[in-house]
Design a protein around this motif. Structure first.
Motif, mmCIF file in Angstrom:
data_model
loop_
_atom_site.group_PDB
_atom_site.id
_atom_site.type_symbol
_atom_site.label_atom_id
_atom_site.label_comp_id
_atom_site.label_asym_id
_atom_site.label_seq_id
_atom_site.Cartn_x
_atom_site.Cartn_y
_atom_site.Cartn_z
ATOM 1 N N ASP A 1 0.834 -1.212 0.000
ATOM 2 C CA ASP A 1 0.000 0.000 0.000
ATOM 3 C C ASP A 1 0.868 1.261 0.000
ATOM 4 O OD1 ASP A 1 -2.552 -1.138 -0.062
ATOM 5 O OD2 ASP A 1 -2.553 -1.464 2.097
ATOM 6 N N LEU A 2 1.981 1.200 0.702
ATOM 7 C CA LEU A 2 2.915 2.340 0.652
ATOM 8 C C LEU A 2 3.502 2.473 -0.748
ATOM 9 C CD1 LEU A 2 4.973 2.073 3.989
ATOM 10 C CD2 LEU A 2 3.000 3.522 3.500
ATOM 11 N N ALA A 3 3.909 1.326 -1.324
ATOM 12 C CA ALA A 3 4.492 1.340 -2.673
ATOM 13 C C ALA A 3 3.546 2.007 -3.656
ATOM 14 C CB ALA A 3 4.808 -0.087 -3.123
ATOM 15 N N ALA A 4 2.268 1.697 -3.535
ATOM 16 C CA ALA A 4 1.267 2.225 -4.464
ATOM 17 C C ALA A 4 1.130 3.735 -4.360
ATOM 18 C CB ALA A 4 -0.083 1.565 -4.197
ATOM 19 N N MET A 5 1.587 4.315 -3.270
ATOM 20 C CA MET A 5 1.525 5.767 -3.107
ATOM 21 C C MET A 5 2.883 6.427 -3.336
ATOM 22 S SD MET A 5 -1.051 6.161 0.126
ATOM 23 C CE MET A 5 -1.527 7.821 -0.395
ATOM 24 N N GLY A 6 3.901 5.607 -3.632
ATOM 25 C CA GLY A 6 5.229 6.160 -3.816
ATOM 26 C C GLY A 6 5.909 6.512 -2.508
ATOM 27 N N ALA A 7 5.454 5.909 -1.411
ATOM 28 C CA ALA A 7 5.987 6.253 -0.093
ATOM 29 C C ALA A 7 7.148 5.350 0.294
ATOM 30 C CB ALA A 7 4.888 6.153 0.961
ATOM 31 N N GLU A 8 8.008 5.874 1.146
ATOM 32 C CA GLU A 8 9.145 5.124 1.672
ATOM 33 C C GLU A 8 8.777 4.603 3.063
ATOM 34 O OE1 GLU A 8 12.719 7.407 1.971
ATOM 35 O OE2 GLU A 8 13.952 5.631 2.373
ATOM 36 N N PRO A 9 8.891 3.292 3.286
ATOM 37 C CA PRO A 9 8.500 2.732 4.591
ATOM 38 C C PRO A 9 9.365 3.276 5.729
ATOM 39 C CG PRO A 9 8.822 0.995 2.952
ATOM 40 C CD PRO A 9 9.352 2.257 2.354
ATOM 41 N N ARG A 10 8.738 3.495 6.863
ATOM 42 C CA ARG A 10 9.470 3.962 8.044
ATOM 43 C C ARG A 10 9.292 3.024 9.230
ATOM 44 N NH1 ARG A 10 13.468 7.003 6.480
ATOM 45 N NH2 ARG A 10 12.805 8.855 5.348
ATOM 46 N N ALA A 11 8.050 2.656 9.522
ATOM 47 C CA ALA A 11 7.781 1.909 10.751
ATOM 48 C C ALA A 11 6.424 1.222 10.639
ATOM 49 C CB ALA A 11 7.791 2.860 11.945
ATOM 50 N N PHE A 12 6.165 0.295 11.552
ATOM 51 C CA PHE A 12 4.849 -0.329 11.582
ATOM 52 C C PHE A 12 4.505 -0.783 12.987
ATOM 53 C CE2 PHE A 12 5.604 -5.032 11.757
ATOM 54 C CZ PHE A 12 6.992 -5.034 11.651
ATOM 55 N N THR A 13 3.206 -0.956 13.232
ATOM 56 C CA THR A 13 2.724 -1.562 14.473
ATOM 57 C C THR A 13 2.014 -2.866 14.120
ATOM 58 O OG1 THR A 13 0.570 -0.459 14.422
ATOM 59 C CG2 THR A 13 2.352 0.706 15.537
ATOM 60 N N LEU A 14 2.011 -3.783 15.062
ATOM 61 C CA LEU A 14 1.368 -5.081 14.866
ATOM 62 C C LEU A 14 0.435 -5.375 16.028
ATOM 63 C CD1 LEU A 14 1.092 -7.998 13.685
ATOM 64 C CD2 LEU A 14 3.086 -8.607 15.077
ATOM 65 N N ALA A 15 -0.840 -5.558 15.741
ATOM 66 C CA ALA A 15 -1.784 -6.083 16.737
ATOM 67 C C ALA A 15 -2.088 -7.519 16.333
ATOM 68 C CB ALA A 15 -3.057 -5.250 16.776
ATOM 69 N N LEU A 16 -2.000 -8.409 17.302
ATOM 70 C CA LEU A 16 -2.063 -9.839 17.014
ATOM 71 C C LEU A 16 -3.010 -10.516 17.989
ATOM 72 C CD1 LEU A 16 -0.686 -12.251 15.478
ATOM 73 C CD2 LEU A 16 1.066 -12.221 17.259
ATOM 74 N N ALA A 17 -4.006 -11.212 17.452
ATOM 75 C CA ALA A 17 -4.827 -12.097 18.293
ATOM 76 C C ALA A 17 -4.486 -13.521 17.891
ATOM 77 C CB ALA A 17 -6.313 -11.826 18.084
#
Lengths: 276, 276
Positions: free
Chosen positions: A28-44
């Motif tokens: 989804d970032l690639a599709a906007m031309g964005a450079e990845p920085r960070a992410f959060t993960l919620a996990l059940a």
């Protein structure tokens, strides 16, 4: 949000799941031309199995490290196996690739090849049976897709509209057309496909390339004057970029074959609310 | 991530659920002294019922609007009812309240009152039965908790350590002690409680105030010299702030009663992996 039994098989290898869960978000970032920085993960998850979690983390963090994308938070709880990631990226002001920016006359481009993920899924589901070497070749497209980050960033200021193909080309391109208030003429025979897919029956090729989804290639539109630049970007990245049609002022998506005759294809996209 | 049957009852009113799902996330911002800016919502639900969704959105957006916190993205899919929110907030550099900043000699403070959410839950679960007027009074503490945003922001540069009490005071305060490598002396009789809770049996009061969780009040530590300022902040916000103990250099949490004798309480915190 990725739900077990809907977006992945309950018995999927946790390393693949970790990779894919992040990959589809980076896409989804690639599709906007964005450079990845960070992410959060919620996990059940139903229970906390150390080995399973360790594999999930390994698959996720390997891809994260490759893109300099740091895990900065999240939570875990007991529940039906579900992953929810939020990714953060940077793109210069006014440089983000959007869905509403396609203009009549634009070329329509596709990165890589389409349909292998769907071809692998069909084997998994028992819809068809592939020879083992063919299955081994297309399976990674389903299990461990590659987000086209470098391409997205290179297309800033070059492409008009872009998105990643997750639910199927016809449906996803439809979003660009709708948001941009334009139409498109698409040459179904020009759609890039692997040699494995190209050896399949014609109807299956159409189904996989047009409605397959899950390939996470980019579909983008760009002015005719950018053809050389786009070809050079593809060459630099070692990634095929293929012209497959054009944006038209009239609304609607017209599918044609290589002779320009209407394509017989009538398909649909992945419906997140359809019965599994 | 909030999972049906674990973090809320499957038949919860959707408006309450919408409020609470955002409130517990805003509470995390409050605990850091951050100002809410925006949030994303990922939602899995068994089927897309317009009326239910509309109520969920109403509860969520009403609280979001009250804090100038905009819904900026997310997704929905079919699956077991699950909500995953990611909230974004601002706090000046080096001004965030942290868990690892408590210092020996600090006072320990609690906002509002503790235990009403747990008291309401016990009635729901059939552990005890409350008179209807009492239940009506404590139920909103469980269903629609109030994130202490204004308090958190006011405590920037005043408090040392802070967190929000979601799993129970003993367990949550334990996080501060562990991260700050300090201990605490806590006067269990000083813990602020509502008149409804204060009318309950002594053991239940202890259980609800010490291990109840789900109140989303702030627990924070601050130098003795800040007492007047903290009292003034409470008065300005119309929110009780109560001193309940002190940080000690020796590790461990000691619970004492108003005479300074050891409290008989032995309890635990909410375990996200315990059997429901």
């Amino acid at each position: 949000m990725l739900v077990s039994g809907r977006h992945f098989f309950p018995d999927v290898a946790p390393r693949s799941l970790g990779h894919k869960a992040l990959a589809v978000n980076l896409s989804d970032l690639a599709a906007m031309g964005a450079e990845p920085r960070a992410f959060t993960l919620a996990l059940a998850l139903p229970d906390a199995q150390a080995a399973w979690l360790s594999e999930l983390a390994a698959g996720m963090l390997e891809l994260a490290d490759a893109h300099g994308c740091e895990l900065i938070g999240g939570d875990t709880t007991r529940g039906p196996l579900t992953l929810s990631l939020t990714v953060f990226g940077d793109v210069p002001v006014h440089k983000a690739l959007r869905r509403d920016a396609a203009r009549p006359g634009d070329d329509i481009w596709i990165s890589g090849t389409l349909g292998d993920a769907r071809l692998a899924l069909g084997d998994f589901r028992g819809e068809w049976l592939l020879p083992e070497p063919d299955f081994s070749q297309v399976r990674p497209r389903m299990d461990t897709p590659t987000p086209r980050i470098a391409l997205g960033m290179a297309l800033r200021g070059v492409a008009h509209a872009a998105l990643d193909i997750s639910d199927g080309l016809v449906g996803d391109l439809g979003h660009i057309l709708e948001r941009s208030q334009v139409g498109a003429l698409l040459d179904v025979d020009a759609l890039p496909r692997s040699t494995v897919l190209a050896s399949q029956p014609e109807a299956r090729q159409l189904e996989c390339t047009l409605a397959g989804g899950d390939d996470y290639e980019l579909c983008f539109t760009a002015p005719v004057g950018e053809r050389d630049r786009i070809a050079a970007i593809g060459a630099r990245l070692g990634l095929a970029v293929t012209r497959v049609g054009a944006i038209t002022p009239e609304a609607g998506l017209r599918l044609v074959d290589r002779e320009g005759n209407p394509s017989a294809y009538h398909g649909t996209s992945f419906d997140h609310f359809a019965s599994p």
